[in-house]
Structure formats: C-alpha cells, structure tokens
Design an enzyme around this catalytic site. Sequence first.
Site, short mmCIF file in Angstrom:
data_model
loop_
_atom_site.label_atom_id
_atom_site.label_comp_id
_atom_site.label_asym_id
_atom_site.label_seq_id
_atom_site.Cartn_x
_atom_site.Cartn_y
_atom_site.Cartn_z
N LYS A 82 0.84 -1.21 0.00
CA LYS A 82 0.00 0.00 0.00
C LYS A 82 0.87 1.25 0.00
CE LYS A 82 -3.88 -2.25 2.26
NZ LYS A 82 -4.45 -2.73 3.51
N GLN B 80 -4.53 -1.32 9.76
CA GLN B 80 -4.47 -2.66 9.18
C GLN B 80 -5.05 -3.70 10.15
OE1 GLN B 80 -3.33 -3.45 5.95
NE2 GLN B 80 -4.19 -5.45 6.45
N ASP C 291 -11.19 3.17 4.23
CA ASP C 291 -11.55 1.75 4.15
C ASP C 291 -13.06 1.57 4.06
OD1 ASP C 291 -9.64 -0.23 3.96
OD2 ASP C 291 -9.13 -0.22 6.10
#
Length: 290
Positions: free
Chosen positions: A54, A98, A121
């Site tokens: 990422k 994460q 997200d």
Amino acid sequence: MSAEMIDGKAVAAALRAELAEKVSAIKASGKRAPGLAVVLVGEDPASRVYVASKAKQTVEVGMLSIEHKLPVETSEADLLALVEKLNADATIDGILVQLPLPKHIDADKVLNAIVPEKDVDGFHPMNAGALATGGVGFIPCTPRGSMRLIKGVKKDLSGLNAVVVGRSNIVGKPMALLLLNENCTVTIAHSRTRNLAEVCRAADILVAAVGRPKLLGAEHVKPGAIVIDVGINRITDEATGKNKLVGDVDFEAAKAVAGYITPVPGGVGPMTIACLMENTLDSYLRATGC
Ligand code: NAD
C-alpha cells in the site's frame, strides 16, 4: 466454451495511472498532495506485506504516504491517541488501520474512532450507513474494485440476478448493496444457506467472498455468468509442496462454464489497493473542495 479472463492487474494499473495523472495536476497547481496514513500494530507477516505494498503504491501515484509501525504490545489507549492525532492532521486525507489487530485491542472501537471523513476503508458505521441509504461516503475498497471489474465487462446490470456468497461487513454486505444500487436482484448466500449450488446457478453475476479454497465449482456457475472471486487462500500445492494462493472458486472448473472470470492472484486483489488510492483522492477532493 471457456470464459474470458478479467485481468484485474491491468485494470488496477490503468486506474492507478489515471489517479497519478490527477494527483500530478493537483501538485502542479501548487496545492498539497493527498495523504494516506497506514497504521500497523504487530508483526503479522501477511499484514506487513499488504502495508508495504500500500505504501509503495501510494508513493507511486504521487501521494504522501505515512506509515506507523507499532509494537505488538501497543495499548488500545495509545493506538486511539494516534488515531486522534491523525484525525486532526490536515495533511492526512485517509487513515487505514491494518487488520487484524492484536487480541487485547478492540478493533471496532479503533475503527469507529477514525473520523468518517478520513475512513477510506469505508468500515465506519457512518460510511456503511451512507452506502445502505444512498448517501455520500466511502465504499469499502474490495467491493468497489470488484464492481469496477464487473462494470468493465457489462455496463448495464439492471435486472440481472446477482448472488454474493459471504456476508461479512467488509466484503459480502457492501458488495450486495453495490449490486442492489445497480438494480440487480440480489441474493446473499452464507454458511447456513441451503442448496448453495442451486442458489449460485441462478446468478448472472456470482461473487465469492468466503475464505474457503475452491468452494465453488462448475456446478455453482450458470453458463455465461460473470464470476468474481474475492477469496485469497494460502494452500500447499500437492505437486510441488510449495505454498500457493487460490480463490474461493475452482478456477479451472468454473472457467469451462462461466462467461467471464477473475483469477487468483491477479483479479480482485490488485483492485483493492488501487481503490484505496481512489478513496484517498476522493477524500482529498471533498476536504479541499477542489
Ligand atoms: P469472513 O470470514 O469475514 O466472512 C466469510 C463469509 O463466508 C461469512 O459471511 C460466512 O457466512 C460465509 N461462509 C463461510 N463458509 C461458508 C460456506 N461453506 N458456504 C457459504 N458461505 C460460507 O471473510 P471476509 O473478510 O469477507 O473475506 C472473504 C475472503 O475474501 C477471504 O478469503 C479473504 O482473504 C478474502 N479477501 C480478499 C480481499 C482482496 O483484496 N482480494 C479483501 C478482503 C478479503
């Protein structure tokens, strides 16, 4: 008949190139770059790989990438304090924590602490609610990327039967809502569904998001269907003894029946990160009013 393969790697590369061009134009006009902060707690090897990937792609599209790698013993309070700091940081447009988090940290509490405006997200209840009610929010990256692949094959999905196998908050449910928003007739199948093969065989669009290697075979696929395999499962290859990735769909079997199919790897996976960049740019544009 053999299905046409949907090349997620190529579609993701094209999307990243498009985003890089937009970011470059923003920076050329003297404005700051969009910024994404990724927070990793602990040493989980798969998470480390995802976070590194990422960060690399964030930099490649010209955005600011901030990484916070915290030790596994980090307290919930310290993590929440970092989230608060990032919430208030005007150079950061997207915050990603994460998953999975260590067991002593309440993941929901942390995800809900991210301000919805920076929740790229799309996991915050405000964003989940926006997707469910037609408001403006962030769509979770994997369903957003999957929908892009579907629309790349067929623009008008109105009236098609769609079956999503899996009902997680991260993939299954938002995927079903996106398909509903495209006027599909949507069925969500899950671990308690009876006659799974029969349910799946009614699908013009079949999305597998289960986490069971090769659960869906030829008998689950309607001839000509669009098959999107979200699953990422690590198994040992019997022939070589090495680890390999497979999806929730038995690719070879399903390919013989489907019209279009995504491979694993190289299908949905690359789209997820590209859509994270897209959500971050959307966040920047909303924040700056550009
Ligand atoms: P999850 O474990 O939260 O949910 C799995 C769902 O599958 C559940 O709703 C469950 O009801 C359903 N299910 C389980 N067994 C079943 C069965 N036998 N028949 C029918 N349904 C069954 O998983 P998730 O987070 O939604 O992830 C699903 C898969 O997608 C995993 O393999 C994960 O690694 C992968 N994934 C991939 C990406 C990507 O970028 N490609 C992103 C997120 C998740």
